[in-house]
Design an enzyme around this catalytic site. Structure first.
Site, PDB file in Angstrom:
ATOM      1  N   PRO A 257     -35.976  -2.578  19.642  1.00 23.92           N
ATOM      2  CA  PRO A 257     -36.450  -1.532  18.740  1.00 23.92           C
ATOM      3  C   PRO A 257     -37.577  -0.657  19.293  1.00 23.92           C
ATOM      4  O   PRO A 257     -38.491  -1.169  19.957  1.00 23.92           O
ATOM      5  CB  PRO A 257     -36.971  -2.326  17.536  1.00 23.92           C
ATOM      6  CG  PRO A 257     -36.255  -3.620  17.576  1.00 23.92           C
ATOM      7  CD  PRO A 257     -35.957  -3.901  19.017  1.00 23.92           C
ATOM      8  N   ASN A 258     -37.472   0.602  18.983  1.00 17.84           N
ATOM      9  CA  ASN A 258     -38.489   1.637  19.241  1.00 17.84           C
ATOM     10  C   ASN A 258     -38.597   2.061  20.708  1.00 17.84           C
ATOM     11  O   ASN A 258     -39.317   3.004  21.023  1.00 17.84           O
ATOM     12  CB  ASN A 258     -39.874   1.200  18.720  1.00 17.84           C
ATOM     13  CG  ASN A 258     -39.856   0.937  17.233  1.00 17.84           C
ATOM     14  OD1 ASN A 258     -39.392   1.792  16.480  1.00 17.84           O
ATOM     15  ND2 ASN A 258     -40.309  -0.216  16.801  1.00 17.84           N
TER      16      ASN A 258
ATOM     17  N   ARG B 134     -43.952   7.822  22.271  1.00 21.31           N
ATOM     18  CA  ARG B 134     -44.524   6.677  21.546  1.00 21.31           C
ATOM     19  C   ARG B 134     -45.804   6.202  22.231  1.00 21.31           C
ATOM     20  O   ARG B 134     -45.749   5.716  23.373  1.00 21.31           O
ATOM     21  CB  ARG B 134     -43.497   5.540  21.560  1.00 21.31           C
ATOM     22  CG  ARG B 134     -43.982   4.271  20.928  1.00 21.31           C
ATOM     23  CD  ARG B 134     -43.009   3.129  21.174  1.00 21.31           C
ATOM     24  NE  ARG B 134     -43.501   1.938  20.521  1.00 21.31           N
ATOM     25  CZ  ARG B 134     -43.046   0.721  20.741  1.00 21.31           C
ATOM     26  NH1 ARG B 134     -42.070   0.536  21.616  1.00 21.31           N
ATOM     27  NH2 ARG B 134     -43.556  -0.294  20.112  1.00 21.31           N
TER      28      ARG B 134
ATOM     29  N   TYR C 161     -47.830   3.162  26.536  1.00 25.56           N
ATOM     30  CA  TYR C 161     -46.519   3.024  27.166  1.00 25.56           C
ATOM     31  C   TYR C 161     -46.225   4.076  28.229  1.00 25.56           C
ATOM     32  O   TYR C 161     -45.186   4.016  28.886  1.00 25.56           O
ATOM     33  CB  TYR C 161     -45.423   3.053  26.085  1.00 25.56           C
ATOM     34  CG  TYR C 161     -45.532   1.897  25.111  1.00 25.56           C
ATOM     35  CD1 TYR C 161     -45.325   0.588  25.540  1.00 25.56           C
ATOM     36  CD2 TYR C 161     -45.863   2.108  23.773  1.00 25.56           C
ATOM     37  CE1 TYR C 161     -45.439  -0.480  24.659  1.00 25.56           C
ATOM     38  CE2 TYR C 161     -45.970   1.045  22.884  1.00 25.56           C
ATOM     39  CZ  TYR C 161     -45.767  -0.237  23.342  1.00 25.56           C
ATOM     40  OH  TYR C 161     -45.874  -1.297  22.468  1.00 25.56           O
TER      41      TYR C 161
ATOM     42  N   ASN D 161     -36.092  -6.324  27.435  1.00 22.36           N
ATOM     43  CA  ASN D 161     -37.324  -5.964  26.752  1.00 22.36           C
ATOM     44  C   ASN D 161     -36.950  -5.896  25.272  1.00 22.36           C
ATOM     45  O   ASN D 161     -36.359  -4.912  24.819  1.00 22.36           O
ATOM     46  CB  ASN D 161     -37.868  -4.616  27.240  1.00 22.36           C
ATOM     47  CG  ASN D 161     -39.182  -4.263  26.557  1.00 22.36           C
ATOM     48  OD1 ASN D 161     -39.597  -4.925  25.607  1.00 22.36           O
ATOM     49  ND2 ASN D 161     -39.828  -3.210  27.033  1.00 22.36           N
TER      50      ASN D 161
ATOM     51  N   ALA E 144     -40.603  -5.446  19.703  1.00 20.54           N
ATOM     52  CA  ALA E 144     -41.298  -6.293  18.724  1.00 20.54           C
ATOM     53  C   ALA E 144     -40.502  -7.550  18.358  1.00 20.54           C
ATOM     54  O   ALA E 144     -41.083  -8.531  17.887  1.00 20.54           O
ATOM     55  CB  ALA E 144     -41.610  -5.482  17.471  1.00 20.54           C
TER      56      ALA E 144
ATOM     57  N   HIS F  64     -41.689 -11.002  19.382  1.00 18.80           N
ATOM     58  CA  HIS F  64     -42.726 -11.743  18.665  1.00 18.80           C
ATOM     59  C   HIS F  64     -42.248 -12.268  17.311  1.00 18.80           C
ATOM     60  O   HIS F  64     -43.034 -12.825  16.552  1.00 18.80           O
ATOM     61  CB  HIS F  64     -43.949 -10.840  18.441  1.00 18.80           C
ATOM     62  CG  HIS F  64     -44.312 -10.032  19.648  1.00 18.80           C
ATOM     63  ND1 HIS F  64     -44.676 -10.604  20.840  1.00 18.80           N
ATOM     64  CD2 HIS F  64     -44.324  -8.688  19.873  1.00 18.80           C
ATOM     65  CE1 HIS F  64     -44.923  -9.654  21.737  1.00 18.80           C
ATOM     66  NE2 HIS F  64     -44.709  -8.482  21.165  1.00 18.80           N
TER      67      HIS F  64
ATOM     68  N   ASP G 116     -32.186 -17.831  20.411  1.00 16.51           N
ATOM     69  CA  ASP G 116     -30.983 -18.671  20.376  1.00 16.51           C
ATOM     70  C   ASP G 116     -29.825 -18.011  21.121  1.00 16.51           C
ATOM     71  O   ASP G 116     -29.071 -18.678  21.832  1.00 16.51           O
ATOM     72  CB  ASP G 116     -30.588 -18.981  18.927  1.00 16.51           C
ATOM     73  CG  ASP G 116     -31.502 -20.015  18.283  1.00 16.51           C
ATOM     74  OD1 ASP G 116     -32.275 -20.676  19.012  1.00 16.51           O
ATOM     75  OD2 ASP G 116     -31.448 -20.165  17.052  1.00 16.51           O
TER      76      ASP G 116
ATOM     77  N   GLU H  35     -37.509 -11.559  31.244  1.00 17.26           N
ATOM     78  CA  GLU H  35     -38.159 -10.833  30.133  1.00 17.26           C
ATOM     79  C   GLU H  35     -39.103  -9.792  30.734  1.00 17.26           C
ATOM     80  O   GLU H  35     -39.878 -10.109  31.644  1.00 17.26           O
ATOM     81  CB  GLU H  35     -38.927 -11.857  29.286  1.00 17.26           C
ATOM     82  CG  GLU H  35     -39.688 -11.247  28.127  1.00 17.26           C
ATOM     83  CD  GLU H  35     -40.475 -12.310  27.338  1.00 17.26           C
ATOM     84  OE1 GLU H  35     -40.263 -13.530  27.552  1.00 17.26           O
ATOM     85  OE2 GLU H  35     -41.320 -11.904  26.518  1.00 17.26           O
TER      86      GLU H  35
ATOM     87  N   HIS I 231     -41.857  -6.466  29.774  1.00 20.17           N
ATOM     88  CA  HIS I 231     -42.608  -5.610  28.846  1.00 20.17           C
ATOM     89  C   HIS I 231     -43.313  -4.547  29.662  1.00 20.17           C
ATOM     90  O   HIS I 231     -43.866  -4.847  30.729  1.00 20.17           O
ATOM     91  CB  HIS I 231     -43.644  -6.415  28.049  1.00 20.17           C
ATOM     92  CG  HIS I 231     -42.997  -7.500  27.254  1.00 20.17           C
ATOM     93  ND1 HIS I 231     -42.333  -7.239  26.079  1.00 20.17           N
ATOM     94  CD2 HIS I 231     -42.866  -8.822  27.493  1.00 20.17           C
ATOM     95  CE1 HIS I 231     -41.825  -8.374  25.624  1.00 20.17           C
ATOM     96  NE2 HIS I 231     -42.127  -9.346  26.463  1.00 20.17           N
TER      97      HIS I 231
ATOM     98  N   SER J   4     -46.044  -2.912  28.675  1.00 25.63           N
ATOM     99  CA  SER J   4     -47.486  -3.130  28.547  1.00 25.63           C
ATOM    100  C   SER J   4     -47.816  -4.587  28.859  1.00 25.63           C
ATOM    101  O   SER J   4     -46.929  -5.453  28.846  1.00 25.63           O
ATOM    102  CB  SER J   4     -47.934  -2.777  27.124  1.00 25.63           C
ATOM    103  OG  SER J   4     -47.315  -3.636  26.178  1.00 25.63           O
TER     104      SER J   4
ATOM    105  N   ARG K  43     -53.389  -7.256  24.670  1.00 21.19           N
ATOM    106  CA  ARG K  43     -53.297  -6.491  23.414  1.00 21.19           C
ATOM    107  C   ARG K  43     -53.578  -7.402  22.208  1.00 21.19           C
ATOM    108  O   ARG K  43     -54.185  -8.445  22.363  1.00 21.19           O
ATOM    109  CB  ARG K  43     -51.922  -5.813  23.352  1.00 21.19           C
ATOM    110  CG  ARG K  43     -51.709  -4.849  24.535  1.00 21.19           C
ATOM    111  CD  ARG K  43     -50.384  -4.136  24.461  1.00 21.19           C
ATOM    112  NE  ARG K  43     -50.295  -3.329  23.242  1.00 21.19           N
ATOM    113  CZ  ARG K  43     -49.143  -2.825  22.779  1.00 21.19           C
ATOM    114  NH1 ARG K  43     -48.016  -3.045  23.435  1.00 21.19           N
ATOM    115  NH2 ARG K  43     -49.139  -2.104  21.667  1.00 21.19           N
TER     116      ARG K  43
ATOM    117  N   ARG L 273     -49.233 -10.261  19.719  1.00 24.32           N
ATOM    118  CA  ARG L 273     -48.314  -9.966  20.826  1.00 24.32           C
ATOM    119  C   ARG L 273     -48.398 -11.019  21.937  1.00 24.32           C
ATOM    120  O   ARG L 273     -47.672 -10.961  22.926  1.00 24.32           O
ATOM    121  CB  ARG L 273     -48.608  -8.585  21.427  1.00 24.32           C
ATOM    122  CG  ARG L 273     -48.353  -7.445  20.468  1.00 24.32           C
ATOM    123  CD  ARG L 273     -48.562  -6.091  21.132  1.00 24.32           C
ATOM    124  NE  ARG L 273     -48.861  -5.080  20.136  1.00 24.32           N
ATOM    125  CZ  ARG L 273     -47.925  -4.390  19.456  1.00 24.32           C
ATOM    126  NH1 ARG L 273     -46.651  -4.570  19.701  1.00 24.32           N
ATOM    127  NH2 ARG L 273     -48.274  -3.505  18.546  1.00 24.32           N
TER     128      ARG L 273
HETATM  129  C1  DQA Z   1     -43.251  -4.078  24.351  1.00 30.70           C
HETATM  130  C2  DQA Z   1     -44.450  -4.849  23.774  1.00 30.70           C
HETATM  131  C3  DQA Z   1     -44.173  -5.262  22.330  1.00 30.70           C
HETATM  132  O1  DQA Z   1     -45.303  -5.954  21.809  1.00 30.70           O
HETATM  133  C4  DQA Z   1     -43.916  -4.041  21.474  1.00 30.70           C
HETATM  134  O2  DQA Z   1     -43.593  -4.433  20.156  1.00 30.70           O
HETATM  135  C5  DQA Z   1     -42.869  -3.153  22.040  1.00 30.70           C
HETATM  136  C6  DQA Z   1     -42.880  -2.894  23.476  1.00 30.70           C
HETATM  137  C7  DQA Z   1     -43.567  -3.528  25.759  1.00 30.70           C
HETATM  138  O3  DQA Z   1     -42.626  -3.153  26.440  1.00 30.70           O
HETATM  139  O4  DQA Z   1     -44.730  -3.464  26.157  1.00 30.70           O
HETATM  140  O5  DQA Z   1     -42.056  -2.584  21.323  1.00 30.70           O
HETATM  141  O6  DQA Z   1     -42.149  -4.954  24.454  1.00 30.70           O
END
Ligand code: DQA
Length: 151
Positions: A13-14, A21, A26, A77, A80, A83, A90, A101, A103, A105, A110, A114
């Site tokens: 998401p996002n 954003r 980011y 990635n 959110a 978390h 699963d 994995e 990220h 950031s 943070r 997170r």
């Molecule tokens: C993220 C870090 C997450 O905490 C956040 O919710 C994101 C982006 C990152 O790429 O830094 O959506 O996964």
């Protein structure tokens, strides 16, 4: 026929909003920029990169299920969902593929919510804090994992 291993690069998401954003966190790179870099790196190191993004947890889980049998590894990635989602954990556990994995950031620098990742137990490793380059590092690590030269 393409005999290069396929690596599914999944974004939650996002992440479609990268570029606009919270650029102070980011950066200004768009997800399209990151996808182009990842495809190029994949081509250089002999991987086919299947790069996707969804805002829907169910769709993300379906893609992880599909990867079983169609991909050689997953770079994720989960945004959110990292978390919050035992369901994504699963799915990653059942797919029986190497998972890395990522990220953008440094989640440990943070807010405290997170600092915990539900999905890390399914990951061979975690890369965070290097912006879009983290995806390239993950692809480099993945080639070594699937070649069996790193465990
Ligand atoms: C993220 C870090 C997450 O905490 C956040 O919710 C994101 C982006 C990152 O790429 O830094 O959506 O996964």
């Amino acid at each position: 026929m393409d005999s290069r291993p396929t690596i599914l690069v999944l974004n939650g998401p996002n992440l479609n909003m990268l570029g606009v954003r919270q650029p102070e966190i980011y950066g200004r790179e768009t997800l399209g920029d990151i996808e182009a870099m990842a495809r190029e790196r994949g081509a250089d190191i002999g991987l086919t990169v299947d790069f996707r993004q969804t805002n829907d947890e169910g769709e993300l889980i379906e893609w992880i299920h599909e990867a079983r049998g169609t991909a050689e590894g997953i770079v994720i990635n989960a945004g959110a969902l990292t978390h919050t989602s035992v369901a994504v954990l699963d799915a990653l556990l059942l797919c029986e593929l190497p998972v890395i994995e990522v990220h953008l950031s440094n989640i440990y620098a943070r807010e405290s919510f997170r600092h915990h990742s539900y999905i890390s137990p399914a990951a061979r490793g975690v890369i965070c804090g290097f912006g879009g380059r983290g995806y390239l590092y993950a692809l480099d690590a993945m080639t070594r994992l699937i070649a069996g030269s790193e465990d």
